[in-house]
Motif scaffolding. Structure first.
Motif, PDB file in Angstrom:
ATOM      1  N   PRO A  40       6.462   5.339  -5.792  1.00 37.53           N
ATOM      2  CA  PRO A  40       6.399   5.628  -4.365  1.00 37.53           C
ATOM      3  C   PRO A  40       5.007   6.008  -3.911  1.00 37.53           C
ATOM      4  O   PRO A  40       4.744   7.128  -3.523  1.00 37.53           O
ATOM      5  N   SER A  41       4.075   5.108  -3.992  1.00 39.31           N
ATOM      6  CA  SER A  41       2.746   5.414  -3.446  1.00 39.31           C
ATOM      7  C   SER A  41       2.047   4.108  -3.126  1.00 39.31           C
ATOM      8  O   SER A  41       2.450   3.065  -3.562  1.00 39.31           O
ATOM      9  N   PRO A  98       2.267  11.966  -7.063  1.00 40.86           N
ATOM     10  CA  PRO A  98       2.538  12.476  -5.720  1.00 40.86           C
ATOM     11  C   PRO A  98       1.273  13.035  -5.096  1.00 40.86           C
ATOM     12  O   PRO A  98       0.251  13.159  -5.772  1.00 40.86           O
ATOM     13  N   PRO A  99       1.308  13.380  -3.816  1.00 39.13           N
ATOM     14  CA  PRO A  99       0.154  14.063  -3.215  1.00 39.13           C
ATOM     15  C   PRO A  99      -0.102  15.389  -3.943  1.00 39.13           C
ATOM     16  O   PRO A  99       0.821  15.988  -4.492  1.00 39.13           O
ATOM     17  N   TYR A 100      -1.367  15.833  -3.934  1.00 42.08           N
ATOM     18  CA  TYR A 100      -1.729  17.073  -4.638  1.00 42.08           C
ATOM     19  C   TYR A 100      -1.944  18.240  -3.675  1.00 42.08           C
ATOM     20  O   TYR A 100      -2.526  19.249  -4.053  1.00 42.08           O
ATOM     21  N   PHE A 104      -8.142   4.906 -11.243  1.00 40.66           N
ATOM     22  CA  PHE A 104      -6.841   5.527 -11.367  1.00 40.66           C
ATOM     23  C   PHE A 104      -6.012   4.750 -12.386  1.00 40.66           C
ATOM     24  O   PHE A 104      -6.012   3.541 -12.368  1.00 40.66           O
ATOM     25  N   ASP A 144       8.651   6.997   4.169  1.00 40.73           N
ATOM     26  CA  ASP A 144       8.690   8.254   3.422  1.00 40.73           C
ATOM     27  C   ASP A 144       9.555   8.083   2.164  1.00 40.73           C
ATOM     28  O   ASP A 144      10.667   7.560   2.231  1.00 40.73           O
TER      29      ASP A 144
END
Ligand SMILES: C[S@@+](CC[C@H](N)C(=O)[O-])C[C@H]1O[C@@H](n2cnc3c(N)ncnc32)[C@H](O)[C@@H]1O
Length: 247
Positions: free
Chosen positions: A246-247, A50-52, A222, A30
């Protein structure tokens, strides 16, 4: 001579946890746990998508306010670890609910302002792929918000200039009449001056690997993986900064 070729450079070690001497850290976990390891004001450039909150495999879809609250706690931590001359590039698209779109960058802007971050560019990434909408125009863009922590920040414009659209243009009046009106190094295109990276131009995020350095006309899913190492290296930071993706 052979040893000066990149192929023969010693392999860098990849570490699993952050420490000041590490050259590369690949943290599997995380992001909040990772960022908690990092000292204050030690990072030059943070780039993330980040996540959407779309309910993808890696996230639990929740209300937009709960989602933003979680991200806000993370952003607070990212601001803590960022150097005073550092930058954050935050790439987001739209959250969609019942066909209504919520442009996430609009929601994120006040969060970054709460942490006194300053917006330098809102870069538009356009692309030609994706699902087709039938009750609205299809979404074909995402945005990258580039924030700095202070007014004294790294931005190497000379590294990303592209040749002028009108090379050799000269002042036609005034005291400089007859003298070159552009930058003597290379002048940049109007699109780039506005900070808008448009497809089809040498500065397109979608199709050219990086403005002025290469024109790799291949579609890609992307931009972060290809374009931002360029940005990191040439534009927003000195070469080889500590950088978080961080992904
Ligand atoms: C919108 S995707 C970004 C796509 C990716 N950056 C790329 O270049 O293709 C969000 C990414 O964040 C990761 N992620 C989601 N929640 C996370 C968390 N709490 N900690 C670390 N990574 C997370 C997901 O696994 C996913 O890869």
């Amino acid at each position: 001579m052979m040893s000066s070729l990149p192929l023969f450079h010693p392999v860098k070690s990849i570490e699993a946890t952050f420490h000041q001497e590490a050259e590369i850290v690949a943290f599997n976990g995380d992001v909040a746990d990772f960022v908690a390891q990092i000292p204050d004001e030690s990072i030059t450039l943070i780039i993330t998508s980040p996540p959407y909150n779309l309910g993808k495999i890696y996230e639990n879809r929740t209300t937009i306010s709960d989602y933003l609250e979680t991200q806000s706690s993370l952003i607070s931590e990212l601001c803590r670890i960022l150097k005073p001359n550092g930058s954050i590039c935050w790439q987001v698209g739209n959250f969609v609910e019942d066909g209504e779109i919520y442009p996430l960058d609009i929601f994120y802007y006040p969060i970054f302002k709460k942490f006194r971050m300053k917006l330098r560019n809102r870069i538009i990434w356009t692309f030609g792929h994706g699902l087709h909408s039938s009750k609205r125009f299809s979404g074909r863009y995402e945005t990258i918000l580039w924030f700095t922590k202070s007014d004294d920040y790294i931005f190497n414009l000379d590294s990303v200039r592209v040749p002028s659209k009108y090379p050799g243009k000269r002042h036609f009046k005034g005291p400089n009449r007859g003298k070159p009106s552009g930058n003597p190094l290379l002048t940049y295109s109007p699109a780039q001056r506005q900070g808008i990276l448009v497809p089809g131009s040498a500065s397109a995020l979608t199709s050219s690997g990086c403005p002025s350095k290469a024109a790799v006309h291949s579609p890609q899913a992307f931009p972060l993986s290809r374009q931002f190492p360029f940005a990191q290296r040439y534009c927003f930071a000195t070469p080889f900064p500590r950088c978080l993706v961080p992904s």
